[in-house]
Motif scaffolding. Structure first.
Motif, PDB file in Angstrom:
ATOM      1  N   LEU A 185       0.743  10.457 -10.054  1.00 36.82           N
ATOM      2  CA  LEU A 185       0.516   9.212  -9.326  1.00 36.82           C
ATOM      3  C   LEU A 185      -0.451   9.557  -8.205  1.00 36.82           C
ATOM      4  O   LEU A 185      -0.169  10.420  -7.376  1.00 36.82           O
ATOM      5  N   VAL A 186      -1.608   8.895  -8.210  1.00 35.62           N
ATOM      6  CA  VAL A 186      -2.683   9.257  -7.286  1.00 35.62           C
ATOM      7  C   VAL A 186      -2.942   8.100  -6.331  1.00 35.62           C
ATOM      8  O   VAL A 186      -3.190   6.974  -6.758  1.00 35.62           O
ATOM      9  N   GLY A 187      -2.885   8.400  -5.038  1.00 36.47           N
ATOM     10  CA  GLY A 187      -3.188   7.408  -4.021  1.00 36.47           C
ATOM     11  C   GLY A 187      -4.517   7.719  -3.363  1.00 36.47           C
ATOM     12  O   GLY A 187      -4.953   8.872  -3.325  1.00 36.47           O
ATOM     13  N   SER A 222      12.518  10.256  -5.361  1.00 33.30           N
ATOM     14  CA  SER A 222      13.243  10.792  -6.515  1.00 33.30           C
ATOM     15  C   SER A 222      12.322  10.942  -7.719  1.00 33.30           C
ATOM     16  O   SER A 222      11.443  10.110  -7.953  1.00 33.30           O
ATOM     17  N   ASN A 223      12.495  12.011  -8.456  1.00 33.13           N
ATOM     18  CA  ASN A 223      11.718  12.358  -9.654  1.00 33.13           C
ATOM     19  C   ASN A 223      10.266  12.705  -9.349  1.00 33.13           C
ATOM     20  O   ASN A 223       9.439  12.758 -10.255  1.00 33.13           O
ATOM     21  N   PHE A 272      10.483   2.485 -13.419  1.00 33.28           N
ATOM     22  CA  PHE A 272      10.678   2.977 -12.060  1.00 33.28           C
ATOM     23  C   PHE A 272       9.569   2.402 -11.183  1.00 33.28           C
ATOM     24  O   PHE A 272       8.406   2.395 -11.580  1.00 33.28           O
ATOM     25  N   THR A 273       9.930   1.936 -10.004  1.00 33.27           N
ATOM     26  CA  THR A 273       8.973   1.353  -9.063  1.00 33.27           C
ATOM     27  C   THR A 273       8.774   2.321  -7.903  1.00 33.27           C
ATOM     28  O   THR A 273       9.751   2.753  -7.283  1.00 33.27           O
ATOM     29  N   TYR A 274       7.517   2.654  -7.625  1.00 30.24           N
ATOM     30  CA  TYR A 274       7.179   3.524  -6.501  1.00 30.24           C
ATOM     31  C   TYR A 274       6.207   2.804  -5.594  1.00 30.24           C
ATOM     32  O   TYR A 274       5.294   2.115  -6.059  1.00 30.24           O
ATOM     33  N   GLU A 304       0.995  -0.031  -1.445  1.00 24.46           N
ATOM     34  CA  GLU A 304       0.737  -0.509  -2.811  1.00 24.46           C
ATOM     35  C   GLU A 304       1.875  -0.011  -3.689  1.00 24.46           C
ATOM     36  O   GLU A 304       2.436   1.064  -3.456  1.00 24.46           O
ATOM     37  N   THR A 305       2.210  -0.789  -4.701  1.00 20.46           N
ATOM     38  CA  THR A 305       3.304  -0.448  -5.608  1.00 20.46           C
ATOM     39  C   THR A 305       2.765  -0.154  -6.998  1.00 20.46           C
ATOM     40  O   THR A 305       1.803  -0.781  -7.447  1.00 20.46           O
ATOM     41  N   VAL A 306       3.391   0.817  -7.671  1.00 18.03           N
ATOM     42  CA  VAL A 306       3.043   1.154  -9.047  1.00 18.03           C
ATOM     43  C   VAL A 306       4.333   1.238  -9.859  1.00 18.03           C
ATOM     44  O   VAL A 306       5.372   1.667  -9.341  1.00 18.03           O
TER      45      VAL A 306
END
Length: 102
Positions: free
Chosen positions: A8-10, A27-28, A53-55, A69-71
């Motif tokens: 996951l890249v921000g 988590s994870n 899963f929401t991050y 921002e959500t992914v």
């Protein structure tokens, strides 16, 4: 899929560097505190169906301005495989078919 890793890249495109990054929940994720521009997601628990899963990534610049921002990450379970019952046979016996399904 289950046990596979995904990054996951921000990225901050506007603001005053340096930036701080916080992925939540952590988590994870690796690193486990979620405090990195890029984190790696891996889910290692058993699944019977797709799980989502929401991050959320929160980025704050040096001036204290922030945005988020959500992914969504979807994990698919592994397929169930059955190769049939165990079999024993002697050398030179006639050929036989193996039965099973995926």
């Amino acid at each position: 899929c289950l046990f596979e890793a995904v990054d996951l890249v921000g990225e901050a495109t506007i603001g005053a560097p340096p930036f701080t990054y916080l992925w939540s929940p952590a988590s994870n994720l690796t690193p486990g505190n979620g405090q990195a521009e890029t984190v790696t997601f891996v889910y290692n628990n058993d699944l019977q169906q797709d799980s989502v899963f929401t991050y959320t990534l929160n980025i704050t610049d040096v001036l204290g301005c922030s945005d988020n921002e959500t992914v969504l990450v979807t994990v698919h379970p592994l397929p169930v495989v059955d190769a049939g019952e165990d079999m024993a046979f002697c050398a030179y016996e006639p050929a036989f078919a193996l039965e099973g399904y995926s």
